[in-house]
Motif scaffolding. Structure first.
Motif, PDB file in Angstrom:
ATOM      1  N   TYR A 269      12.521 -10.702 -19.073  1.00 18.11           N
ATOM      2  CA  TYR A 269      11.548  -9.609 -19.148  1.00 18.11           C
ATOM      3  C   TYR A 269      11.544  -8.807 -17.841  1.00 18.11           C
ATOM      4  CZ  TYR A 269       6.984  -7.300 -19.687  1.00 18.11           C
ATOM      5  OH  TYR A 269       5.965  -6.382 -19.771  1.00 18.11           O
ATOM      6  N   ALA A 270      11.604  -9.489 -16.714  1.00 19.19           N
ATOM      7  CA  ALA A 270      11.568  -8.808 -15.413  1.00 19.19           C
ATOM      8  C   ALA A 270      12.806  -7.954 -15.176  1.00 19.19           C
ATOM      9  CB  ALA A 270      11.418  -9.843 -14.290  1.00 19.19           C
ATOM     10  N   ARG A 271      13.918  -8.331 -15.776  1.00 19.80           N
ATOM     11  CA  ARG A 271      15.125  -7.515 -15.641  1.00 19.80           C
ATOM     12  C   ARG A 271      15.073  -6.267 -16.509  1.00 19.80           C
ATOM     13  NH1 ARG A 271      17.594 -12.810 -15.236  1.00 19.80           N
ATOM     14  NH2 ARG A 271      17.757 -12.923 -17.521  1.00 19.80           N
ATOM     15  N   GLY A 277       9.347   3.063 -11.301  1.00 17.20           N
ATOM     16  CA  GLY A 277      10.701   3.509 -11.055  1.00 17.20           C
ATOM     17  C   GLY A 277      11.732   2.424 -10.874  1.00 17.20           C
ATOM     18  N   HIS A 278      11.344   1.172 -11.029  1.00 12.90           N
ATOM     19  CA  HIS A 278      12.290   0.070 -10.842  1.00 12.90           C
ATOM     20  C   HIS A 278      12.025  -1.034 -11.865  1.00 12.90           C
ATOM     21  CE1 HIS A 278      13.738   1.579  -6.919  1.00 12.90           C
ATOM     22  NE2 HIS A 278      12.469   1.905  -6.700  1.00 12.90           N
ATOM     23  N   ALA A 279      13.053  -1.861 -12.102  1.00  8.63           N
ATOM     24  CA  ALA A 279      12.846  -3.064 -12.898  1.00  8.63           C
ATOM     25  C   ALA A 279      11.886  -3.991 -12.150  1.00  8.63           C
ATOM     26  CB  ALA A 279      14.179  -3.782 -13.140  1.00  8.63           C
ATOM     27  N   LEU A 280      11.069  -4.732 -12.904  1.00  8.11           N
ATOM     28  CA  LEU A 280      10.088  -5.603 -12.254  1.00  8.11           C
ATOM     29  C   LEU A 280      10.728  -6.554 -11.256  1.00  8.11           C
ATOM     30  CD1 LEU A 280       7.665  -6.731 -15.131  1.00  8.11           C
ATOM     31  CD2 LEU A 280       7.269  -5.007 -13.359  1.00  8.11           C
ATOM     32  N   VAL A 281      11.921  -7.051 -11.573  1.00  5.84           N
ATOM     33  CA  VAL A 281      12.558  -8.028 -10.705  1.00  5.84           C
ATOM     34  C   VAL A 281      12.877  -7.448  -9.323  1.00  5.84           C
ATOM     35  CG1 VAL A 281      14.939  -7.542 -11.414  1.00  5.84           C
ATOM     36  CG2 VAL A 281      14.294  -9.866 -10.682  1.00  5.84           C
ATOM     37  N   GLU A 282      12.970  -6.135  -9.246  1.00  3.78           N
ATOM     38  CA  GLU A 282      13.275  -5.501  -7.961  1.00  3.78           C
ATOM     39  C   GLU A 282      12.050  -5.384  -7.067  1.00  3.78           C
ATOM     40  OE1 GLU A 282      15.363  -1.832  -8.604  1.00  3.78           O
ATOM     41  OE2 GLU A 282      16.653  -2.712 -10.128  1.00  3.78           O
ATOM     42  N   HIS A 283      10.864  -5.611  -7.618  1.00  7.88           N
ATOM     43  CA  HIS A 283       9.649  -5.639  -6.802  1.00  7.88           C
ATOM     44  C   HIS A 283       9.497  -7.040  -6.205  1.00  7.88           C
ATOM     45  CE1 HIS A 283       8.248  -1.697  -8.175  1.00  7.88           C
ATOM     46  NE2 HIS A 283       8.614  -2.057  -9.395  1.00  7.88           N
ATOM     47  N   GLU A 284       9.258  -7.093  -4.895  1.00  8.65           N
ATOM     48  CA  GLU A 284       9.251  -8.389  -4.234  1.00  8.65           C
ATOM     49  C   GLU A 284       8.226  -9.356  -4.828  1.00  8.65           C
ATOM     50  OE1 GLU A 284       8.767  -7.887  -0.055  1.00  8.65           O
ATOM     51  OE2 GLU A 284      10.899  -7.516   0.298  1.00  8.65           O
ATOM     52  N   GLY A 285       7.073  -8.829  -5.228  1.00  5.16           N
ATOM     53  CA  GLY A 285       6.046  -9.707  -5.772  1.00  5.16           C
ATOM     54  C   GLY A 285       6.541 -10.490  -6.967  1.00  5.16           C
ATOM     55  N   VAL A 286       7.311  -9.836  -7.833  1.00  7.79           N
ATOM     56  CA  VAL A 286       7.854 -10.500  -9.014  1.00  7.79           C
ATOM     57  C   VAL A 286       9.103 -11.297  -8.658  1.00  7.79           C
ATOM     58  CG1 VAL A 286       8.907 -10.131 -11.278  1.00  7.79           C
ATOM     59  CG2 VAL A 286       6.893  -8.813 -10.604  1.00  7.79           C
ATOM     60  N   GLY A 287       9.971 -10.700  -7.890  1.00  8.77           N
ATOM     61  CA  GLY A 287      11.208 -11.383  -7.508  1.00  8.77           C
ATOM     62  C   GLY A 287      10.947 -12.688  -6.770  1.00  8.77           C
ATOM     63  N   PHE A 288       9.961 -12.676  -5.879  1.00 15.84           N
ATOM     64  CA  PHE A 288       9.635 -13.900  -5.139  1.00 15.84           C
ATOM     65  C   PHE A 288       9.070 -14.977  -6.068  1.00 15.84           C
ATOM     66  CE2 PHE A 288       9.067 -12.037  -0.590  1.00 15.84           C
ATOM     67  CZ  PHE A 288      10.382 -11.613  -0.619  1.00 15.84           C
ATOM     68  N   MET A 289       8.281 -14.574  -7.081  1.00 17.86           N
ATOM     69  CA  MET A 289       7.767 -15.569  -8.027  1.00 17.86           C
ATOM     70  C   MET A 289       8.906 -16.220  -8.799  1.00 17.86           C
ATOM     71  SD  MET A 289       4.121 -14.309  -9.632  1.00 17.86           S
ATOM     72  CE  MET A 289       4.550 -12.631 -10.076  1.00 17.86           C
ATOM     73  N   LEU A 290       9.883 -15.431  -9.204  1.00 18.15           N
ATOM     74  CA  LEU A 290      11.029 -15.999  -9.913  1.00 18.15           C
ATOM     75  C   LEU A 290      11.835 -16.918  -9.000  1.00 18.15           C
ATOM     76  CD1 LEU A 290      12.190 -12.855 -11.915  1.00 18.15           C
ATOM     77  CD2 LEU A 290      11.151 -14.935 -12.856  1.00 18.15           C
TER      78      LEU A 290
END
Length: 385
Positions: A269-271, A277-290
């Motif tokens: 989902y994050a990808r 303007g960006h995929a969720l995974v590119e936001h640090e808050g989401v990327g760090f959780m993953l």
């Protein structure tokens, strides 16, 4: 320790993964299930599918029709089965039957194995384990047990009340823990279709993954022949550890598969999902959780494999199982909790399986000993050291 899988283990992993994907996941939306778990008809269909696939009750000994899996083998199969809430039901490796199979293979007499264990392994009946009691009875402290067994000739008469008994409704037989007159405890086997065994009600709980749900069970002077004592008189507490140490670890294995499922949903989902303007995974808050999810899954798997290896080497694994129970239940819960956060509305609704797994998993930090009791046990061991 060698963490590489043998060709046989890789084949078993792939067979189980394919079975879950093709035969089990398509039934996750089947209407034959409610808040108290899959109905017997759905369970029967799932079990029949696993039987045809040669994956039914794989942890049982080859002598009784299982695959005779080692603890490390179980870590592989049980994780794959846990990928679906219905997977452990299909493979007949869900609680409490999985632990009861292990206990009875170790302790039961040949006659008891023929009467109760073999039908359980064959998937023809379910069982329950009657130990936990409402206050002021036994919970985390088994010495508080109120259910009593009194000798009467060639029988024992059992009187008492148990609650949160998983799978009690519809179970074919029970393993009952009762206090003896000298204060020790003993395990008894009994068919559930007796008038002295009363299921007072089913308890509404967060989870819905166990067939039969969780029941309140009363024993009104149940007469049990002395031949139906499980193991030796007065050894109930010791046998409980024989059952619980491996059972805590298999819980960790199954829930690891569930946590991996929700993490993969969140990562996908994050990808795909765009925001600002960006995929969720590119936001640090989401990327760090993953990233934190990835680490928690990795540590959980290594912990499980280490404890499984200890058991395969002949260790009792009591301390290791406590460590694994706390570490994995909390790490795997964090994975699911973060994943629900990432999934947003899809995570808190039935749009995905995430909410269902979230509800099912929360109790993992409580049953088979809450985290606080295991920490207390570990602390006492450290104090003695």
């Amino acid at each position: 320790m060698d963490f590489s899988l043998t060709p046989a283990q890789l084949d078993l992993q792939e067979r189980t993964r394919r079975f879950i994907a093709e035969e089990v996941i398509p039934l996750e939306s089947d209407p034959r299930q409610d808040s108290h778990g899959p109905a017997e008809a759905l369970r029967d269909e799932l079990v029949a599918r696993a039987r045809r696939a040669g994956l039914l009750t794989p942890h049982a000994s080859k002598e009784h029709g299982g695959l005779g899996l080692s603890h490390v083998d179980k870590a592989i199969v049980f994780e794959e089965a846990g990928y679906s809430p219905l997977g452990p039901v299909a493979l007949n490796i869900h609680a409490p039957d999985e632990g009861n199979v292990h206990l009875m293979e170790v302790v039961a007499t040949p006659a008891q194995k023929a009467r109760w264990l073999q039908p359980l392994i064959d998937g023809h009946v379910r069982s329950c384990f009657c130990m936990t009691e409402p206050p002021p009875g036994a919970g985390s402290d088994p010495s508080m047990m109120q259910t009593v067994a009194v000798r009467d000739g060639d029988h024992y008469v059992i009187t008492g009340r148990k609650w949160f008994i998983t799978g009690a409704t519809g179970a074919g037989f029970a393993i009952i823990m009762a206090r003896m007159e000298d204060g020790s405890s003993t395990m008894f086997l009994a068919d559930m279709n007796q008038p002295e065994i009363v299921i007072e009600r089913q308890i509404d709980a967060l989870d819905s993954c166990f067939t039969g749900g969780h029941g309140v069970v009363r024993f009104d002077g149940l007469r049990v022949p002395a031949t139906d004592v499980l193991g030796a008189i007065g050894e109930g507490f010791r046998y409980a550890q024989v059952r619980l140490a491996p059972a805590r670890l298999t819980h960790c294995m199954r829930w690891l598969g569930a946590a991996r499922r929700v993490h993969e949903l969140a990562a996908d989902y994050a990808r795909r999902r765009q925001a600002f303007g960006h995929a969720l995974v590119e936001h640090e808050g989401v990327g760090f959780m993953l990233a934190d999810n990835d680490m928690d899954l990795h540590v959980s798997r290594l912990t499980i494999w280490h404890c499984a290896w200890v058991l395969d080497q002949g260790g009792k694994g009591r301390h290791e199982s406590s460590v694994a129970k706390v570490l994995c239940s909390e790490a795997e819960w964090r994975v699911v909790d973060r994943s629900v956060q990432i999934l947003g509305a899809s995570g808190v609704s039935d749009e995905t399986v995430a909410a269902r797994i979230f509800r099912d998993m929360r109790a993992f930090r409580i049953y088979d000993g809450p985290s606080e009791v295991h920490r207390w046990s570990m602390a006492k061991r450290l104090a003695k050291a």
